[in-house]
Design a protein around this motif. Structure first.
Motif, PDB file in Angstrom:
ATOM      1  N   LEU A  18       0.880  -1.154  -0.098  1.00  0.00           N
ATOM      2  CA  LEU A  18      -0.024   0.036   0.105  1.00  0.00           C
ATOM      3  C   LEU A  18       0.824   1.274  -0.053  1.00  0.00           C
ATOM      4  CD1 LEU A  18      -2.915  -0.768   2.389  1.00  0.00           C
ATOM      5  CD2 LEU A  18      -3.293  -0.236   0.143  1.00  0.00           C
ATOM      6  N   ILE A  19       1.673   1.312   0.807  1.00  0.00           N
ATOM      7  CA  ILE A  19       2.719   2.490   0.823  1.00  0.00           C
ATOM      8  C   ILE A  19       3.358   2.776  -0.391  1.00  0.00           C
ATOM      9  CG2 ILE A  19       5.064   3.503   2.036  1.00  0.00           C
ATOM     10  CD1 ILE A  19       3.800   1.868   4.560  1.00  0.00           C
ATOM     11  N   ALA A  20       4.071   1.589  -0.932  1.00  0.00           N
ATOM     12  CA  ALA A  20       4.649   1.761  -2.154  1.00  0.00           C
ATOM     13  C   ALA A  20       3.637   2.040  -3.512  1.00  0.00           C
ATOM     14  CB  ALA A  20       5.426   0.457  -2.604  1.00  0.00           C
ATOM     15  N   THR A  21       2.691   1.421  -3.371  1.00  0.00           N
ATOM     16  CA  THR A  21       1.884   2.069  -4.515  1.00  0.00           C
ATOM     17  C   THR A  21       1.288   3.295  -4.271  1.00  0.00           C
ATOM     18  OG1 THR A  21       1.005  -0.214  -4.478  1.00  0.00           O
ATOM     19  CG2 THR A  21      -0.228   1.236  -5.813  1.00  0.00           C
ATOM     20  N   GLY A  39      -4.033   1.241 -13.120  1.00  0.00           N
ATOM     21  CA  GLY A  39      -3.344  -0.143 -12.579  1.00  0.00           C
ATOM     22  C   GLY A  39      -3.029   0.160 -11.053  1.00  0.00           C
ATOM     23  N   ASN A  40      -2.379   1.107 -10.668  1.00  0.00           N
ATOM     24  CA  ASN A  40      -2.227   1.604  -9.147  1.00  0.00           C
ATOM     25  C   ASN A  40      -3.386   1.532  -8.414  1.00  0.00           C
ATOM     26  OD1 ASN A  40       0.534   1.861  -9.695  1.00  0.00           O
ATOM     27  ND2 ASN A  40       0.580   4.224 -10.027  1.00  0.00           N
ATOM     28  N   PHE A  41      -4.569   2.221  -9.070  1.00  0.00           N
ATOM     29  CA  PHE A  41      -5.985   2.206  -8.502  1.00  0.00           C
ATOM     30  C   PHE A  41      -6.351   0.699  -8.210  1.00  0.00           C
ATOM     31  CE2 PHE A  41     -10.638   2.211  -8.686  1.00  0.00           C
ATOM     32  CZ  PHE A  41     -10.780   3.054  -7.484  1.00  0.00           C
ATOM     33  N   PHE A  42      -6.485   0.087  -9.037  1.00  0.00           N
ATOM     34  CA  PHE A  42      -6.777  -1.584  -8.832  1.00  0.00           C
ATOM     35  C   PHE A  42      -5.942  -2.055  -7.870  1.00  0.00           C
ATOM     36  CE2 PHE A  42      -8.947  -0.678 -12.986  1.00  0.00           C
ATOM     37  CZ  PHE A  42     -10.296  -1.192 -12.455  1.00  0.00           C
ATOM     38  N   GLN A  43      -4.589  -1.755  -8.075  1.00  0.00           N
ATOM     39  CA  GLN A  43      -3.539  -2.495  -7.014  1.00  0.00           C
ATOM     40  C   GLN A  43      -4.068  -1.990  -5.665  1.00  0.00           C
ATOM     41  OE1 GLN A  43      -1.495  -4.612  -6.916  1.00  0.00           O
ATOM     42  NE2 GLN A  43       0.161  -4.005  -5.334  1.00  0.00           N
ATOM     43  N   ILE A  44      -4.200  -0.890  -5.417  1.00  0.00           N
ATOM     44  CA  ILE A  44      -4.739  -0.299  -4.017  1.00  0.00           C
ATOM     45  C   ILE A  44      -6.083  -1.324  -3.525  1.00  0.00           C
ATOM     46  CG2 ILE A  44      -5.581   1.518  -2.726  1.00  0.00           C
ATOM     47  CD1 ILE A  44      -3.652   3.264  -4.455  1.00  0.00           C
ATOM     48  N   ILE A  45      -7.031  -1.480  -4.652  1.00  0.00           N
ATOM     49  CA  ILE A  45      -8.107  -1.885  -4.196  1.00  0.00           C
ATOM     50  C   ILE A  45      -7.920  -3.396  -3.742  1.00  0.00           C
ATOM     51  CG2 ILE A  45     -10.338  -3.156  -5.055  1.00  0.00           C
ATOM     52  CD1 ILE A  45     -10.734  -0.275  -6.486  1.00  0.00           C
ATOM     53  N   CYS A  46      -7.335  -4.401  -4.521  1.00  0.00           N
ATOM     54  CA  CYS A  46      -6.774  -5.508  -4.611  1.00  0.00           C
ATOM     55  C   CYS A  46      -6.115  -5.751  -3.199  1.00  0.00           C
ATOM     56  CB  CYS A  46      -6.071  -6.202  -5.607  1.00  0.00           C
ATOM     57  SG  CYS A  46      -7.335  -6.374  -6.981  1.00  0.00           S
ATOM     58  N   VAL A  47      -5.132  -4.787  -3.112  1.00  0.00           N
ATOM     59  CA  VAL A  47      -4.306  -5.051  -1.743  1.00  0.00           C
ATOM     60  C   VAL A  47      -5.315  -4.890  -0.316  1.00  0.00           C
ATOM     61  CG1 VAL A  47      -2.286  -4.138  -0.426  1.00  0.00           C
ATOM     62  CG2 VAL A  47      -2.059  -4.632  -2.889  1.00  0.00           C
ATOM     63  N   ILE A  48      -6.147  -3.936  -0.624  1.00  0.00           N
ATOM     64  CA  ILE A  48      -6.985  -3.851   0.724  1.00  0.00           C
ATOM     65  C   ILE A  48      -7.743  -5.002   0.785  1.00  0.00           C
ATOM     66  CG2 ILE A  48      -8.747  -2.531   1.517  1.00  0.00           C
ATOM     67  CD1 ILE A  48      -7.726  -0.056   0.268  1.00  0.00           C
ATOM     68  N   VAL A  63      -7.687 -14.976  -2.472  1.00  0.00           N
ATOM     69  CA  VAL A  63      -7.512 -15.515  -3.829  1.00  0.00           C
ATOM     70  C   VAL A  63      -7.495 -14.526  -4.749  1.00  0.00           C
ATOM     71  CG1 VAL A  63      -8.628 -16.939  -5.266  1.00  0.00           C
ATOM     72  CG2 VAL A  63      -8.456 -17.664  -2.959  1.00  0.00           C
ATOM     73  N   VAL A  64      -8.680 -13.428  -4.610  1.00  0.00           N
ATOM     74  CA  VAL A  64      -8.751 -12.471  -5.423  1.00  0.00           C
ATOM     75  C   VAL A  64      -7.302 -11.601  -5.419  1.00  0.00           C
ATOM     76  CG1 VAL A  64      -9.905 -10.104  -5.927  1.00  0.00           C
ATOM     77  CG2 VAL A  64     -10.984 -12.229  -5.123  1.00  0.00           C
ATOM     78  N   TYR A  65      -6.959 -11.264  -4.251  1.00  0.00           N
ATOM     79  CA  TYR A  65      -5.475 -10.627  -4.229  1.00  0.00           C
ATOM     80  C   TYR A  65      -4.305 -11.203  -4.853  1.00  0.00           C
ATOM     81  CZ  TYR A  65      -1.169  -9.578  -1.589  1.00  0.00           C
ATOM     82  OH  TYR A  65       0.453  -9.282  -1.365  1.00  0.00           O
ATOM     83  N   CYS A  66      -4.119 -12.775  -4.889  1.00  0.00           N
ATOM     84  CA  CYS A  66      -3.166 -13.536  -5.288  1.00  0.00           C
ATOM     85  C   CYS A  66      -3.310 -13.561  -6.962  1.00  0.00           C
ATOM     86  CB  CYS A  66      -3.328 -14.816  -4.842  1.00  0.00           C
ATOM     87  SG  CYS A  66      -2.811 -15.002  -3.030  1.00  0.00           S
ATOM     88  N   THR A  67      -4.574 -13.601  -7.370  1.00  0.00           N
ATOM     89  CA  THR A  67      -4.774 -13.669  -9.071  1.00  0.00           C
ATOM     90  C   THR A  67      -4.320 -12.361  -9.442  1.00  0.00           C
ATOM     91  OG1 THR A  67      -6.793 -15.123  -8.466  1.00  0.00           O
ATOM     92  CG2 THR A  67      -6.735 -13.798 -10.600  1.00  0.00           C
ATOM     93  N   TRP A  68      -4.747 -10.959  -8.836  1.00  0.00           N
ATOM     94  CA  TRP A  68      -4.402  -9.925  -9.329  1.00  0.00           C
ATOM     95  C   TRP A  68      -2.813  -9.663  -9.198  1.00  0.00           C
ATOM     96  CZ3 TRP A  68      -5.470  -5.769 -12.095  1.00  0.00           C
ATOM     97  CH2 TRP A  68      -4.551  -4.468 -12.044  1.00  0.00           C
TER      98      TRP A  68
END
Length: 205
Positions: A18-21, A39-48, A63-68
């Motif tokens: 989260l911090i890096a993104t 891309g960063n926006f979707f990354q933040i959502i999936c990490v949360i 599983v969603v986090y790992c798939t993303w």
């Protein structure tokens, strides 16, 4: 579960991601790099989602986090290839800017020691000199950090999902949420059986 377990490690990794993104998102906004911003926006959502799933014992979210994470690694590898200008890819490719005007890496003109010259209101590619580290390397370092964190997060995510599955299986084996104990066979009827009461004195007929 101890704090040195895979679950706590995955929580710490999610916070680092989260911090890096968020840091990367700020500079992508400054440079109007629209594809990385999305891309960063979707990354933040999936990490949360991964953070919530790990904390609340929700394997599906992990599983969603790992798939993303797999897609995120592929995207960052593509970014590295763009800045390395492999094949037909170039820094000016519209895949990063989505064709938006004046969309360029913020680090190109604002890196450490960079000095832009001959920059006018109509100039889109000013001459930049004196940079201690070229902006292409800065962007590749950002992408490489994301790749490393995503791969480690993927590994720990799979491990945590496996742990949650094992815990669920063992819990169901010893009774789980069943109404009856594992050490007591269920009654054939659901009615409570009355037992005789023993009191002092003669039994009442």
């Amino acid at each position: 579960m101890s704090c040195c377990s895979g679950r706590c490690t995955l929580i710490a990794l999610c916070f680092l991601q989260l911090i890096a993104t968020v840091e990367r998102q700020v500079f992508d906004f400054l440079g109007y790099m629209w594809a990385p911003i999305i891309g960063n926006f979707f990354q933040i959502i999936c990490v949360i989602l991964g953070l919530f799933g790990t904390y609340q014992y929700r394997p599906r979210y992990i599983v969603v986090y790992c798939t993303w994470g797999v897609l995120w690694v592929a995207w960052n590898i593509f970014i590295i290839c763009v800045y390395l200008e492999l094949g037909s890819l170039t820094v000016e490719t519209p895949a990063l800017t989505l064709g938006a005007p004046q969309s360029i890496s913020w680090w190109r003109e604002h890196g450490i020691g960079c000095q832009a010259s001959n920059a006018t209101a109509t100039s889109t590619n000013p001459v930049v000199t004196g940079c201690l580290l070229d902006f292409t390397y800065v962007e590749m370092i950002h992408a490489a950090i994301q790749i490393v964190l995503a791969i480690v997060g993927f590994i720990y995510g799979i491990y945590v999902v496996y742990m949650f599955t094992e815990e669920d299986d063992s819990f169901d084996f010893i009774g789980g949420f069943d109404s009856y104990s594992a050490y007591q066979a269920p009654q054939k009827t659901s009615h409570m059986q009355l037992q005789p009461m023993y009191v002092d004195g003669p039994a009442v007929e």
